[in-house]
Design a protein around this motif. Structure first.
Motif, PDB file in Angstrom:
ATOM      1  N   ILE A 132       0.641  -0.721   0.072  1.00  0.00           N
ATOM      2  CA  ILE A 132       0.176  -0.221   0.169  1.00  0.00           C
ATOM      3  C   ILE A 132       0.909   0.994  -0.228  1.00  0.00           C
ATOM      4  O   ILE A 132       0.564   2.291  -0.795  1.00  0.00           O
ATOM      5  CB  ILE A 132      -1.197   0.256   1.355  1.00  0.00           C
ATOM      6  CG1 ILE A 132      -2.499  -1.400   0.886  1.00  0.00           C
ATOM      7  CG2 ILE A 132      -1.436   1.512   1.208  1.00  0.00           C
ATOM      8  CD1 ILE A 132      -2.781  -1.138   2.696  1.00  0.00           C
ATOM      9  N   ILE A 145      -8.362   1.093  -2.824  1.00  0.00           N
ATOM     10  CA  ILE A 145      -8.062  -0.614  -2.558  1.00  0.00           C
ATOM     11  C   ILE A 145      -9.204  -1.272  -1.421  1.00  0.00           C
ATOM     12  O   ILE A 145      -9.643  -0.131  -0.766  1.00  0.00           O
ATOM     13  CB  ILE A 145      -6.967  -0.330  -1.910  1.00  0.00           C
ATOM     14  CG1 ILE A 145      -6.442   0.303  -0.831  1.00  0.00           C
ATOM     15  CG2 ILE A 145      -6.097  -0.404  -2.541  1.00  0.00           C
ATOM     16  CD1 ILE A 145      -5.361  -0.318  -0.057  1.00  0.00           C
ATOM     17  N   LYS A 169      -2.780   1.340   7.742  1.00  0.00           N
ATOM     18  CA  LYS A 169      -3.286   1.143   6.189  1.00  0.00           C
ATOM     19  C   LYS A 169      -3.763   2.224   5.530  1.00  0.00           C
ATOM     20  O   LYS A 169      -3.849   2.175   4.257  1.00  0.00           O
ATOM     21  CB  LYS A 169      -3.955  -0.323   5.988  1.00  0.00           C
ATOM     22  CG  LYS A 169      -2.840  -1.046   5.716  1.00  0.00           C
ATOM     23  CD  LYS A 169      -3.504  -2.700   6.237  1.00  0.00           C
ATOM     24  CE  LYS A 169      -4.284  -3.580   7.339  1.00  0.00           C
ATOM     25  NZ  LYS A 169      -4.256  -4.948   6.874  1.00  0.00           N
ATOM     26  N   ALA A 173      -2.629   4.275   2.414  1.00  0.00           N
ATOM     27  CA  ALA A 173      -3.875   4.537   1.438  1.00  0.00           C
ATOM     28  C   ALA A 173      -4.118   5.674   1.045  1.00  0.00           C
ATOM     29  O   ALA A 173      -3.538   6.572   0.121  1.00  0.00           O
ATOM     30  CB  ALA A 173      -4.670   3.739   1.463  1.00  0.00           C
ATOM     31  N   LEU A 178      -4.960   6.831  -2.366  1.00  0.00           N
ATOM     32  CA  LEU A 178      -5.861   6.125  -2.555  1.00  0.00           C
ATOM     33  C   LEU A 178      -7.161   6.317  -2.131  1.00  0.00           C
ATOM     34  O   LEU A 178      -6.922   6.179  -0.954  1.00  0.00           O
ATOM     35  CB  LEU A 178      -5.440   4.544  -2.546  1.00  0.00           C
ATOM     36  CG  LEU A 178      -4.324   4.285  -3.439  1.00  0.00           C
ATOM     37  CD1 LEU A 178      -3.198   2.926  -2.319  1.00  0.00           C
ATOM     38  CD2 LEU A 178      -5.029   3.457  -4.687  1.00  0.00           C
ATOM     39  N   VAL A 180     -10.204   4.414  -0.555  1.00  0.00           N
ATOM     40  CA  VAL A 180     -10.704   3.088   0.960  1.00  0.00           C
ATOM     41  C   VAL A 180     -12.065   2.516   1.045  1.00  0.00           C
ATOM     42  O   VAL A 180     -12.506   3.194   1.060  1.00  0.00           O
ATOM     43  CB  VAL A 180      -9.767   2.905   1.993  1.00  0.00           C
ATOM     44  CG1 VAL A 180     -10.014   2.302   3.188  1.00  0.00           C
ATOM     45  CG2 VAL A 180      -8.003   3.329   1.963  1.00  0.00           C
TER      46      VAL A 180
END
Length: 310
Positions: A132, A145, A169, A173, A178, A180
């Protein structure tokens, strides 16, 4: 001079139980392990186009099998979401190659990033966080993700370590651009699921949650998977519900769980059902699609039944 009379608006009526259940189910996703060509062909005439199908990673199988499944699902009009089990990759170039191919060939923009079930990594990656945080996902067109959640706990990891890893995490991210969402392990106990999601929200995590539920299958099969996957507490309750031995081979459906989650959706944030296809991909998809199409009838205080098509 005339005086306008204000019209008093009546509050909107709450949705019916069937309407709430169907609305909740309409966003369902599926989980499949190595779906065959026949599985994908059957799915194509059952599930709505664009349905997310998460493709499990098998530690003993090469990553290209996941790619083949993702490609078949993409061609059939679905959105494949491969499990990216990072311990399965022998090297960073192997991971890069896999990500490049699933994006270019199967249109994959979402993956579920997990460590994987290997005790000994095949290469340099030991944890999902390493990937990640590493930049490979973004380089290869991944924009979102999934992160695993465990309402029933994890058989080998302490709860405080699970909580810490989840927070790290999510933070990694978001720091790297990213989006999530969280996908949970399957669970058989509604209060356990509700408590876990509320606890997540108390931590300040408002991310979408796909709630793992076992699709239609026999109780015997459910108990076998529960033992294999370490779903301890709620499996014990499931065993108590089974009662007589002969009932172990009767068909079990997650209607009571779906109804409870639909009814309590307003207090849980953005959630959607994620069905594990232990009883077969086509059977699971057919049941989920029927619920989403509102072909259901309420039964008692907890569950519902799926009605046959007219």
């Amino acid at each position: 001079m005339t005086t306008a009379t204000a019209t008093k608006l009546e509050p909107a009526a709450p949705p019916s139980p069937c309407g709430a259940i169907a609305d909740f189910a309409s966003g369902f996703s599926l989980e499949a392990t190595r779906p065959s060509a026949d599985d994908v062909a059957a799915l194509a005439v059952i599930a709505p186009k664009g349905t997310r199908v998460y493709v499990s990673a098998v530690p003993t199988k090469p990553p290209h099998e996941t790619l083949d499944a993702a490609l078949a699902l993409h061609r059939a009009g679905f959105e494949p979401v491969p499990h990216l089990a990072v311990r399965n990759f022998a090297s960073a170039p192997a991971l890069d190659d896999f990500l490049a191919r699933i994006n270019a060939e199967a249109g994959v923009t979402r993956v579920l990033v997990i460590a994987g079930d290997r005790d000994h990594p095949a290469g340099p990656f030991r944890s999902a966080l390493e990937v990640i945080d590493g930049g490979a996902l973004q380089r290869h067109g991944i924009i979102e993700i999934g992160i695993a959640g465990y309402p029933d706990g994890h058989p080998r990891i302490a709860q405080q370590d699970i909580d810490r890893a989840l927070m790290h995490k999510v933070a990694a991210a978001e720091a790297t651009g990213l989006a999530v969402h969280i996908v949970t392990q399957f669970c058989f106990d509604a209060p356990t699921i509700v408590h876990w999601i509320k606890r997540l929200r108390d931590f300040g995590l408002e991310h979408p949650v796909r709630v793992g539920l076992a699709g239609p299958t026999s109780l015997a099969t459910l108990l076998r998977y529960a033992k294999r996957c370490g779903v301890r507490a709620s499996a014990q309750g499931l065993a108590r519900q089974a009662g007589l031995l002969r009932q172990l081979f009767a068909m079990s459906t997650p209607d009571a769980l779906v109804r409870t989650l639909a009814e309590r959706r307003g207090e849980l944030g953005e959630i959607a059902p994620h069905f594990f296809s232990f009883g077969g991909l086509a059977l699971t998809a057919r049941w989920a699609a029927a619920v989403a199409e509102r072909r259901i009838a309420i039964e008692g205080c907890e569950g519902f039944r799926v009605e046959p098509p007219k």
